[in-house]
Design a protein around this motif. Structure first.
Motif: not given
Ligand code: ADP
Length: 653
Positions: A302-316
């Motif tokens: 499971i991987l969660v990332h921000n919904a912007n252009k950079k898409g920084l990972i917030t949870h993995v």
């Protein structure tokens, strides 16, 4: 100005009394006058005063005697002593009794107002100090509530804080055991005693019937008179919900004051709110721990990332971090672009692109996860994965993207084996008609050879026979080629395929079978059907499964109808295979796609389940319509824009 300041003027001399009262009233004070000591004491018992102007020598009782009573019973009231001939001795006694000012007669209004002004300043300082003092135990309580995690220790320190203020002999704190996760020792019904000082105190036995939040328990059993109370029982409330009891006791009656009650009321409010907060904190913490454990132990990545252009990972989670050969910590704050799923560099951020294009949620019902399969990413060679990508909205705004990655290597292998098994089974079912198909040209060849062996054959005739035999050989080559083509595991690569052509090729395999059962075929094929991006061998197998099922459903002949069209709105090419056979009974309709479900004596029950999963893996779906009396129609929907969506990704057998 002395607005509403309450002053008592005590002097036996009418003129002094009148002068002072008049002057102070003009300044806005509420003035009461008394002509002697006894009258002054009586007025003090009836009204509240903030200041007394007291004459030292009066005929009934002198000022010092009045002062003594005031210090004993009304310590909050300030006193200014007025005297015409004060002795040092009297001044010292007055000081000892707590007088706050002296003024010598005769005095003018300025002197009097200045001394009163100083006293008011001092009174205000005292008031502020008292207020601060009153807050100290609350501060201590708040601090405890914040730092103490162990509810038993917290309860004990709360009792100690209260004891410092109230000086009672015994105290017990009871809390609702279901509310607080504590063992059931010392429990009375649903309440459990968490802490005690001195003697253990019980909660009132009939507490359910008592409605007041403070219960004063007197020696004679009455419940109202504070002076007679030896024990107090406080209900601890959060709104309507009672969460506990605070029980306090002096050994003697009448030692609790109204101030104690007020103090305890404030304390218990703080305590209940603090306990509730602590409880909520624990619940949230527990939920978080549960969530983290599930998150990290789940077999899917499971991987969660921000919904912007950079898409920084917030949870993995741990699973994905292990697959990627990194720690979760290392992955946090990297861009989802760094995690690729194929050789062309398609990343998780690219997969989320269609969701990122619609950052505002318009209609809840339109939320659908993206689903995709990929094989052999750089971080897991020879493994296959299915990824589902979900949008996460907050206040209708897209905030995060969640990817759930499932390892389907094993499932793909099993499915591939099942496909092969089902293929061979289909060929088995076709063997009779295949044998017939092969036999016919062989028969022709045999006859042709015999004819060729004849002497005196004209060149023209020989050429004719050779030509005929060549055609038969070509037929045989084609037939065996088609059979082999179908039997061998098909290539996994997708290509642009023409569904009309695939349908014809499949039909060629079963033509004899169809004829044998007196089945006529009808066609409604859309000429300019757009190509779909698919694995041709797999699609042929789907067609073959559906055609053979249709043939089985028409043992006494019938019409097999083939149609193709496409829906421009949904961008699907649709292939319809319709029979007018037995149809499917209502109780079986939901089961036909289950693996191994069959109603046939020699059926495998795999044909439809494999067909459904092949079509789903291509991003499409199959729709079955049936009427037990009229027959069945299977519609195969395949997306015609697959190339763009799945560019670079491989399908599976
Ligand atoms: P099998 O053909 O080996 O039984 P399938 O998965 O292909 O396995 O089909 C499962 C069942 O669905 C069949 O046994 C049959 O009862 C039913 N079925 C499938 N297609 C048709 C059809 N065209 N008409 C009637 N029944 C059908």
């Amino acid at each position: 100005m002395l607005t509403n300041y309450k002053i008592l003027v005590v002097d036996d001399e009418y003129v002094v009394r009148g002068f002072c009262a008049e002057l102070l009233r003009l300044e806005g004070a509420q003035v009461t006058a008394a002509s002697g000591g006894y009258e002054a004491l009586s007025l003090l018992g009836q009204h509240d005063f903030e200041l007394i102007l007291l004459d030292l020598s009066m005929p009934d009782i002198n000022g010092l005697q009045v002062l003594e009573q005031v210090s004993a019973y009304y310590p909050h009231v300030s006193v200014i002593m007025m005297t015409g001939y004060g002795t040092l001795e009297a001044a010292i006694t007055a000081q000892d009794l707590g007088v706050e000012g002296f003024i010598l007669k005769p005095f003018d209004d300025k002197q009097l107002l200045s001394i009163i002004g100083r006293i008011i300043e001092r009174q205000q300082l005292r008031q502020n100090y008292a207020r601060l003092q009153a807050h100290m135990p609350l501060l201590a309580l708040s601090h405890r509530l914040m730092v103490e995690q162990d509810v038993k220790k917290l309860a004990q320190s709360v009792l100690l804080i209260i004891q410092r203020e109230i000086k009672m002999k015994s105290a017990s704190l009871w809390l609702l055991s279901s509310q607080f996760d504590v063992d059931h020792l010392n429990s009375d019904q649903s309440f459990v005693r968490l802490a005690m000082l001195g003697q253990p105190l019980n909660i009132p036995p009939n507490h359910d019937t008592i409605s007041a939040w403070v219960i004063l328990d007197s020696e004679n059993g009455g419940t109202t008179e504070l002076q007679n109370a030896k024990t107090l029982h406080f209900r601890l409330h959060i709104e309507e919900r009672q969460i506990g009891w605070l029980c306090l006791s002096h050994q003697k009656t009448g030692l609790f004051t109204q101030r104690d009650i007020e103090f305890l009321r404030i304390m218990s409010t703080h305590l209940t709110v603090g306990l509730e907060n602590r409880n909520l904190y624990h619940t949230i913490n527990l939920a978080r721990q549960e969530w983290e454990t599930i998150f990290n132990t789940i077999h899917d990545g499971i991987l969660v990332h921000n919904a912007n252009k950079k898409g920084l990972i917030t949870h993995v989670n741990q699973t994905l971090a292990t697959w990627l050969d990194q720690t979760s910590k290392q992955l946090l704050h990297q861009s989802a672009k760094t995690i690729t799923v194929d050789a062309d560099g398609c990343s998780l951020l690219d997969i989320a692109a269609p969701l990122l294009a619609d950052p505002i949620l318009v209609d809840q019902t339109t939320i659908a996860p993206l689903s995709l399969e990929f094989s052999s990413p750089s971080w897991a060679k020879n493994q296959s994965f299915r990824i589902r990508t979900y949008p996460l909205y907050q206040d209708r705004k897209l905030v995060e993207i969640v990817h759930i990655i499932e390892d389907i290597t094993q499932a793909v292998r099993v499915q591939s084996q099942m496909v092969q098994t089902e293929k061979l089974s289909a060929l088995g079912r076709l063997s009779a008609s295949l044998a017939h198909e092969i036999n016919n040209p062989l028969q022709s060849l045999q006859s042709g050879l015999r004819l060729l062996a004849r002497p005196n054959l004209t060149t023209k005739k020989r050429e004719q026979y050779v030509d005929m035999m060549r055609k038969e050989v070509e037929r045989l080559v084609k037939l065996t080629g088609q059979t082999l083509d179908f039997a061998r595991p098909s290539r996994v690569g997708k290509e642009h395929v023409d569904l009309n052509q695939l349908l014809q090729e499949t039909l060629a395999l079963v033509k004899k079978q169809v004829q044998r059962y007196n089945i006529t075929c009808s066609f409604m094929l859309f000429d300019n059907l757009p190509a779909v991006y698919a694995v041709p061998g797999q699609i042929k197998q789907v067609f073959l499964n559906l055609i053979l099922n249709a043939v089985d459903a028409m043992p006494h002949g019938g019409v097999l109808e083939f149609s193709t069209h496409y829906t421009s709105y949904h961008k699907y090419a649709v292939v319809g295979i319709t029979d007018n056979g037995l149809g499917i009974s209502p109780q079986n309709q939901n089961r036909i796609s289950e693996p191994f479900f069959t109603t046939k004596e020699n059926g495998t029950g795999l044909g439809l389940s494999i067909s459904y999963s092949i079509v789903e893996a291509h991003g499409g779906y199959i729709e079955a319509q049936t009427d037990p009396d009229k027959g069945s129609r299977f519609l195969i929907y395949l997306p015609i824009d697959l190339e763009e969506k799945h560019n670079g990704l491989t399908g599976h057998e």
